[in-house]
Design an enzyme around this catalytic site. Structure first.
Site, PDB file in Angstrom:
ATOM      1  N   GLU A  18       0.845  -1.205   0.000  1.00  0.00           N
ATOM      2  CA  GLU A  18       0.000   0.000   0.000  1.00  0.00           C
ATOM      3  C   GLU A  18       0.869   1.240   0.000  1.00  0.00           C
ATOM      4  O   GLU A  18       1.686   1.435   0.905  1.00  0.00           O
ATOM      5  CB  GLU A  18      -0.915   0.003   1.225  1.00  0.00           C
ATOM      6  CG  GLU A  18      -1.758   1.270   1.355  1.00  0.00           C
ATOM      7  CD  GLU A  18      -2.495   1.362   2.681  1.00  0.00           C
ATOM      8  OE1 GLU A  18      -2.810   2.501   3.086  1.00  0.00           O
ATOM      9  OE2 GLU A  18      -2.752   0.319   3.313  1.00  0.00           O
ATOM     10  N   ARG A  35       0.356  10.552   0.212  1.00  0.00           N
ATOM     11  CA  ARG A  35       0.729  11.644   1.118  1.00  0.00           C
ATOM     12  C   ARG A  35       1.886  12.479   0.590  1.00  0.00           C
ATOM     13  O   ARG A  35       2.316  13.432   1.252  1.00  0.00           O
ATOM     14  CB  ARG A  35       1.113  11.083   2.499  1.00  0.00           C
ATOM     15  CG  ARG A  35       0.007  10.314   3.186  1.00  0.00           C
ATOM     16  CD  ARG A  35       0.457   9.838   4.540  1.00  0.00           C
ATOM     17  NE  ARG A  35      -0.479   8.870   5.111  1.00  0.00           N
ATOM     18  CZ  ARG A  35      -0.308   8.278   6.276  1.00  0.00           C
ATOM     19  NH1 ARG A  35       0.761   8.545   7.000  1.00  0.00           N
ATOM     20  NH2 ARG A  35      -1.190   7.397   6.725  1.00  0.00           N
ATOM     21  N   LYS A  56     -11.025  -1.576   7.068  1.00  0.00           N
ATOM     22  CA  LYS A  56      -9.794  -1.183   7.759  1.00  0.00           C
ATOM     23  C   LYS A  56     -10.188  -0.609   9.122  1.00  0.00           C
ATOM     24  O   LYS A  56     -11.065   0.255   9.209  1.00  0.00           O
ATOM     25  CB  LYS A  56      -9.061  -0.117   6.935  1.00  0.00           C
ATOM     26  CG  LYS A  56      -7.868   0.526   7.643  1.00  0.00           C
ATOM     27  CD  LYS A  56      -7.210   1.542   6.732  1.00  0.00           C
ATOM     28  CE  LYS A  56      -6.079   2.260   7.439  1.00  0.00           C
ATOM     29  NZ  LYS A  56      -5.333   3.146   6.523  1.00  0.00           N
TER      30      LYS A  56
END
Length: 210
Positions: free
Chosen positions: A42, A46, A131
């Site tokens: 993943e 950002r 999640k």
């Protein structure tokens, strides 16, 4: 054909959650993690180079590597991540707009929750795998154990504050498929180009029982 979230979460006990700050680190990082046995990766959105990093990893790694994008906040993020080559998406939380965008997409979303109410809402929208974030701050193992009683039909990937020492307690829970973490790719090792050490940490994580 795209893998389902259920299939993706079964690949390895840990999903590395990566922040790629330099595009030149993307491929060696991905190869180190993949060679260590962590084939689901993943990349969080950002940094300015995150989307390019995803594309580079998809092009460089074998076909059985599963490259996804994290920190999906808006439908625009979802579209950009898919265009970059992501085969799964991860969000820290959810909004009605994001849920609708995900329903219209062939690329699966692992949507984030922190409470039973959020988990129930997502479940009614068809999201059986979620999640749990931020895991440690939101109650950790005791919270997931409590949620598992009334909501056994939901499977979680807890992420946030989990390290090698904490991971086994999460993986022992029947409603946890795998955990997300950053500990196998710390910034200082990436900055120093210590891909051998990152591969060792990945192998250690990949060997965790579940």
């Amino acid at each position: 054909m795209a893998l389902s979230i259920d299939q993706i979460l079964k690949v390895a006990p840990v999903v590395p959650v990566m922040v790629v700050e330099r595009i030149e680190d993307a491929v060696p990082l991905a190869r180190a993690l993949y060679n260590g046995g962590l084939k689901v990766l993943e990349i969080t959105l950002r940094t300015p180079c995150a989307l390019d990093a995803i594309t580079a990893m998809v092009e460089a790694l074998p076909d059985d590597a599963v490259i996804g994008a994290g920190t999906i906040i808006t439908p625009k993020d979802l579209e950009a991540a898919i265009k970059a080559g992501s085969t799964f998406l991860v969000s820290p939380g959810t909004t009605p707009a994001l849920i609708e965008a995900a329903k219209s997409s062939l690329i699966p979303l692992l949507a984030g929750v922190a409470t039973p109410t959020e988990a129930m809402h997502l479940y009614t929208q068809g999201f059986t795998h979620q999640k749990f974030f931020p895991a440690e701050a939101a109650g950790g193992v005791p919270m997931l154990k409590s949620i598992g009683g009334p909501l056994p039909q939901i499977t979680f990937c807890p992420t946030g504050g989990i390290d090698l020492a904490r991971a086994p307690s999460y993986l022992a829970l029947p409603n946890v498929a795998c955990v997300g973490g950053t500990w196998m790719a710390p910034k200082e090792l990436m900055k120093a180009g210590r891909w051998d050490e990152i591969e060792r940490l990945a192998r250690e994580a990949a060997s965790l029982p579940r």
